[in-house]
Motif scaffolding. Structure first.
Motif: not given
Length: 592
Positions: A374-377, A387-394
């Motif tokens: 999901c991080r790559d997507v 925010d979407e990318y940071l949410a996945v990282l979290d």
């Protein structure tokens, strides 16, 4: 028989054998093995059997040196004269033992470097008993030659034979230590040495991160050669994942058979079900092979990897639970649809929801695997400064924390931290910033870096205060966690006490004294005041007891164990207070 003659004999007697060992070590090359099972040993494992003679040989040498040393200790010789031949024999022994030791150490350094560990760590691991035995025995041999030369030299220089006796006993001690160490090594290989806990954890993590795996249990491992181990694990595979692999192929088959005619499904079922079961078996076999290949890719020394499908619920059929439980059917339908959506598309929301589903089910490694995709997507669809990318990282870092992989969590969180501070003009969601910093603080806390943990939690608290009021549970939870970190840092204990006092005021304002969380904070304050005047600690503990008594008598919110624990700590404080008063009174009486 003097010590010089004895040592000369013991050093030259195995001369040809030692040279042969040195040449065999120097010429040894680790060759890869194919289809290695427990009985297919590495070529180097065969000479390891010769290492078993070391303890017996060293023990015989130990006995000989001890007997001679004790005999000379009780009946000291009048004089000892070392002939030139003695020095020649010691010199030859030193050269031979030094050559063998140097060759073994060079070989050990190369293997340790390939394994990414120090030479000493490689020797302690006993992965190659043959080389380790040569290093230990020849280290003792070189040390013995030096001690023998020193003892003989001092005896000749001073004329005192006790130096010779002391050197003899010293050599016997060296040989005894080597014998015990080699006996320990052979004992561990006879019983079978398992893999280290760290390696087993990593192997388990490799398997559990796959979406096909629900649980890993019944692990068995053993080193079967110097650089070769076997590993067996019983794996509970996820039937929903298996069904998702065949859903597209069999959906039309079942639907068309059911709609063709009233009897079509009944007529076709005898061949549809066997084909479906056969394909499930093939997919399971292919997945087992993929797991074995991934383990061997990560650990080339994994010569024999056995993955055994073994469900923890194999005594009952799944269809029974599905027919009798509507909630079970709903959960399975949701999981299957999420899997199908994530497989057939690169949709961010589908992958993120599937990861959260695995998290809710407790499959943290599988959730981490999905969130990694999901991080790559997210990076492609929204960009890294989103925010979407940071949410996945979290969530990705949180899964690592729940899997007790703190270093991986720190790596992900530092990436998120760098993105936030490198894009200061971007207005990120403050709730997300607070969550990332809180998770970073937890990761630092787990690794023992309390100062960095407090810094991250302070940033998290600052972001949370800009979004929520002080009565919000997220704010008070952060304040309590930060206070607990401060309480473990010597020069921040007053800061911890201030935070606990602030939380106490917030909770009393919200609940009065009608909530157990108020009593818990009072207990924390009492603990922090242990080093303050005891009267303050006693007052805080008395207040905690009053709150707990009221809760226990009123709504039965507090348990008897809570009340008893508070009274016990209060009693300890009273005893300290009494002892302190008695001590002061005794000092006054002594001064009079």
């Amino acid at each position: 028989m003097d010590m010089a003659a004895l040592h000369s004999f013991t050093r030259l007697s195995p001369l040809s054998r030692r040279l042969d060992w040195a040449l065999s070590i120097r010429d040894t090359k680790v060759r890869p093995t194919n289809n290695c099972g427990p009985l297919h040993m590495h070529d180097l494992h065969y000479p390891c059997s010769s290492a078993s003679c070391y303890p017996s040989v060293s023990t015989l040498h130990l006995a000989a040196f001890a007997l001679v040393g004790l005999e000379h200790l009780w009946h000291p010789p009048e004089s000892l004269v070392a002939a030139p031949e003695t020095w020649a024999v010691l010199g030859i022994g030193f050269l031979v033992d030094g050559f063998v030791l140097r060759t073994a150490l060079n070989n050990t350094r190369k293997r340790a470097k390939r394994a990414g560990v120090s030479t000493w760590e490689w020797l302690r691991s006993f992965k190659d008993p043959f080389t380790v035995a040569v290093v230990f025995e020849d280290s003792a041999a070189v040390a013995g030659v030096l001690v023998a030369a020193l003892g003989i030299g001092l005896t000749q220089y001073t004329g005192n034979p006790m130096f010779d006796v002391a050197a003899t006993l010293c050599i016997s001690g060296i040989l005894g230590a080597v014998s015990l160490r080699l006996i320990q090594m052979n004992h561990s290989f006879i019983l079978g040495r398992p893999l280290s806990d760290a390696k087993l954890v990593e192997l388990r993590r490799i398997i559990k991160h796959r979406q096909s795996v629900d649980e890993v249990h019944g692990e068995q491992s053993q080193w079967i050669g110097p650089s070769l181990f076997s590993y067996k694990a019983e794996v509970d595979f996820d039937g929903t994942w298996l069904a998702a692999q065949l859903y597209d192929q069999y959906e039309d088959v079942f639907v068309s058979a059911a709609t063709e005619s009233p009897d079509a499904l009944k007529e076709n079922l005898p061949w549809i079900l066997p084909a479906f079961a056969e394909d499930l078996t093939r997919i399971l076999e292919r997945e087992v092979n993929d797991i074995q290949a991934e383990v061997r890719e990560r650990y080339p020394e994994a010569g024999f990897v056995e993955i055994v499908p073994d469900s923890s619920q194999n005594k009952h059929l799944a269809i029974e639970a599905f027919l009798n439980g509507q909630a079970v059917r709903a959960a399975e339908k949701y999981q299957l649809n999420a899997m199908l959506t994530s497989q057939s598309s690169t949709d961010y929301v589908s992958l993120f929801n599937l990861g959260r589903f695995y998290e809710a089910m407790g499959h943290f490694e599988k959730a981490a695997s999905v969130l990694d995709s999901c991080r790559d997507v997210a990076a492609k669809q929204y960009g890294m400064a989103s925010d979407e990318y940071l949410a996945v990282l979290d969530r990705f870092a949180t899964m690592h924390l729940k899997s007790q992989d703190n270093q991986a969590a720190l790596s992900v969180l530092k990436t998120a931290e760098n993105i936030i501070y490198a894009n200061s003009k971007v207005q990120f969601d403050l709730r997300l910033v607070s969550s990332i910093n809180a998770t970073l603080g937890f990761a630092y806390r787990n690794t023992g870096n309390l100062n960095s943990a407090s810094t991250a939690l302070l940033r998290s608290l600052d972001a949370a205060n800009r979004v929520y009021d002080t009565h919000h549970p997220a704010v008070t939870a952060l304040m309590l966690t930060l206070a607990e970190i401060y309480a473990r840092i010597d020069n921040r204990k007053q800061d911890a006490l201030k935070l606990y006092t602030e939380v106490l005021g917030v909770r009393r304002e919200a609940y009065g004294n009608q909530d157990k969380s108020v009593a818990d904070v009072l207990g924390k304050i009492a603990d922090m005041k242990q080093s303050a005047p005891l009267s303050e600690a006693l007052e805080a503990r008395q207040e905690q007891i009053r709150v707990l008594d009221a809760l226990y008598d009123g709504r039965n919110v507090a348990t008897p164990f809570d009340v008893a624990g508070a009274y016990e700590k209060y009693g300890d404080l009273l005893m300290r207070s009494v002892r302190k008063r008695l001590f002061l009174q005794a000092q006054r009486l002594n001064s009079c």
